[in-house]
Design a protein around this motif. Structure first.
Motif, PDB file in Angstrom:
ATOM      1  N   ALA A 138       0.841  -1.211   0.000  1.00  0.00           N
ATOM      2  CA  ALA A 138       0.000   0.000   0.000  1.00  0.00           C
ATOM      3  C   ALA A 138       0.870   1.252   0.000  1.00  0.00           C
ATOM      4  N   ARG A 139       2.006   1.203   0.688  1.00  0.00           N
ATOM      5  CA  ARG A 139       2.899   2.370   0.706  1.00  0.00           C
ATOM      6  C   ARG A 139       3.542   2.567  -0.648  1.00  0.00           C
ATOM      7  N   HIS A 140       3.849   1.475  -1.365  1.00  0.00           N
ATOM      8  CA  HIS A 140       4.453   1.605  -2.691  1.00  0.00           C
ATOM      9  C   HIS A 140       3.449   2.118  -3.703  1.00  0.00           C
ATOM     10  N   MET A 141       2.192   1.792  -3.514  1.00  0.00           N
ATOM     11  CA  MET A 141       1.144   2.254  -4.435  1.00  0.00           C
ATOM     12  C   MET A 141       0.835   3.733  -4.220  1.00  0.00           C
ATOM     13  N   ALA A 142       1.067   4.227  -3.004  1.00  0.00           N
ATOM     14  CA  ALA A 142       0.711   5.629  -2.693  1.00  0.00           C
ATOM     15  C   ALA A 142       1.745   6.600  -3.204  1.00  0.00           C
TER      16      ALA A 142
END
Length: 142
Positions: A138-142
């Protein structure tokens, strides 16, 4: 079967407690853990049978591996999780115990077979890893 599960839970708790309690020389926990990780031995003292058993079993712990600690530490940092490696491994152990107790409570003791208890323990143990991977993703997608 329940006694076996409670025995494993008790042994896991005893291992965790033994690894986190300060030794008599009053060194800090960080110093003691560093000494144990690098193989330094304490002065031979009279140890109980349980302490010797726990020390032998703790040699099997993945926490002894510097590579394991480094990789898990990086994953925790990547997911911005404010837990140490030891705390995360303890979380994994506790979720395994909670999953087993929950499966016993939901399925009932009389209807539980050992395979379902083992599956519940494995799911509970790896659930924090799944959560951590999703958090990192989720952090990489944000």
């Amino acid at each position: 079967m329940l006694l076996l599960i409670l025995g494993f839970a008790g042994l896991g708790s005893a291992l965790l407690a033994q690894s986190l309690t300060p030794d008599p020389s009053r060194r800090s926990i960080r110093d003691r853990l560093a000494a144990e990780l690098h193989g330094a031995e304490d002065a031979p003292a009279r140890k109980s049978g349980l302490a010797r058993l726990l020390k032998a079993i703790s040699g099997l712990s993945p926490l002894k591996s510097a590579a394991f600690q480094r990789n898990l530490g990086r994953s925790l940092e990547a997911g911005r999780v404010s837990l140490t490696v030891v705390e995360f491994v303890a979380l994994k152990q506790m979720t395994a115990v909670v999953a087993v107790v929950g499966s016993l409570a939901l399925l009932g003791q009389a209807r539980t077979n050992p395979l379902s208890v083992l599956v519940a323990a494995l799911i509970g143990f790896f659930l924090p890893d799944v959560w951590l991977r999703r958090r990192i993703g989720a952090r990489h997608m944000a």
